[in-house]
Design a protein around this motif. Sequence first.
Motif, PDB file in Angstrom:
ATOM      1  N   ARG A  69       0.829  -1.213   0.000  1.00 21.61           N
ATOM      2  CA  ARG A  69       0.000   0.000   0.000  1.00 21.61           C
ATOM      3  C   ARG A  69       0.859   1.256   0.000  1.00 21.61           C
ATOM      4  NH1 ARG A  69      -3.030  -3.082   3.717  1.00 21.61           N
ATOM      5  NH2 ARG A  69      -2.094  -1.926   5.461  1.00 21.61           N
ATOM      6  N   ALA A  70       1.953   1.232   0.765  1.00 21.59           N
ATOM      7  CA  ALA A  70       2.833   2.401   0.825  1.00 21.59           C
ATOM      8  C   ALA A  70       3.448   2.688  -0.540  1.00 21.59           C
ATOM      9  CB  ALA A  70       3.922   2.186   1.868  1.00 21.59           C
ATOM     10  N   ASP A  73       0.677   4.116  -2.728  1.00 22.81           N
ATOM     11  CA  ASP A  73       0.330   5.481  -2.327  1.00 22.81           C
ATOM     12  C   ASP A  73       1.368   6.477  -2.834  1.00 22.81           C
ATOM     13  OD1 ASP A  73      -1.917   4.548  -1.073  1.00 22.81           O
ATOM     14  OD2 ASP A  73      -1.061   4.570   0.960  1.00 22.81           O
ATOM     15  N   ARG A  74       2.651   6.092  -2.809  1.00 23.29           N
ATOM     16  CA  ARG A  74       3.706   7.011  -3.230  1.00 23.29           C
ATOM     17  C   ARG A  74       3.830   7.089  -4.759  1.00 23.29           C
ATOM     18  NH1 ARG A  74       8.946   8.902  -1.739  1.00 23.29           N
ATOM     19  NH2 ARG A  74       8.145   9.051   0.400  1.00 23.29           N
ATOM     20  N   GLY A  76       1.943   4.937  -7.223  1.00 26.31           N
ATOM     21  CA  GLY A  76       0.788   4.595  -8.045  1.00 26.31           C
ATOM     22  C   GLY A  76       0.822   3.232  -8.695  1.00 26.31           C
TER      23      GLY A  76
END
Length: 328
Positions: A69-70, A73-74, A76
């Motif tokens: 997820r990280a 989030d950063r 895409g």
Amino acid sequence: MDSRVVVLTGASSGIGRAAALAFAARGDKVVLAARGLADLEKVAAECGGDALVVPADVTVREEVDALARAALDRFGRIDVWADTAAVMVYGRFEDIPPHVFDRVVTADLLGPANVARAALRVFRAQGHGTLITASSLVGHITAPNMSAYSTAKWGLRALSRTLRQETRDAPDIHVCQLVPGSVDTPIYTSAANYAGFVGRPPPPVDSAERMGAAVVRLADRPRRELSVGATNRLIEFGFVAMPPVYDLLVGPLMGRLGLSQRRTPPSSGNVFASRPRVEGGPARFGRAAVGAAAAGAVALSGVAALALRRGAATPWRRAGGGAGVRRK
């Protein structure tokens, strides 16, 4: 090629660190993960740019999912996920505490399974991606004092092949496996040890940088498996084609080449918790050790050549049902 987003688990040292530096030098965006934050931050500083650091233990599924997820989030997307995280234990099977054995198998088999699950979920959603797992020569052979590590790597080899079969419907999703031989990394000296002597990579020993470059090569041109090591194929052949000879030689060679002369008390090493990175280890070999390695290789080669000559010289004839029967 355009810049890629690459997640690396096991990025704080050894092959993972070398691969991270190689990807960053190429201009790729890297997401660095391992258990030790301090060492990850050092690698991130070496990579430069906008490297993302996410401490994560591959044995904890929730942490692996949070890592994915990280990265999304950063950046895409995730184009490549290279997993080189591993721990090791030396010692006879009966001398290794059960909880240490179980933890090594968990880290080196169930950990990559957690990574594969998270990576494939992302790859399926975006329609492409390359998963690279780091196996080992001992995922194709066995050796005394390495029962847990070998067990896990054999299992990882089976998992990787199964994943390739299950992703045949997605031609832009690739599952690759790097098979290193001996590599000069900290895994040997940081390993749990119940053998009495500090471990070391038997010769010939490759650099972590060569393996890191191989990881990048797999990302550039995905293939099922890439074996990197001067004697990998010879050793595998001896293991499969000449089990009695292999089993006769592997014990003495492992004792002479796979263990140093430096004594060490029983220890769980870094199996349960990370330790500060110390690259390399007691990988230097005297003439006697190198001579033993050469003698073992010559013995395997000689027996292999003899076996091949005998096979070529043996006449065969076809018998009922199409079975090959040796002529007497």
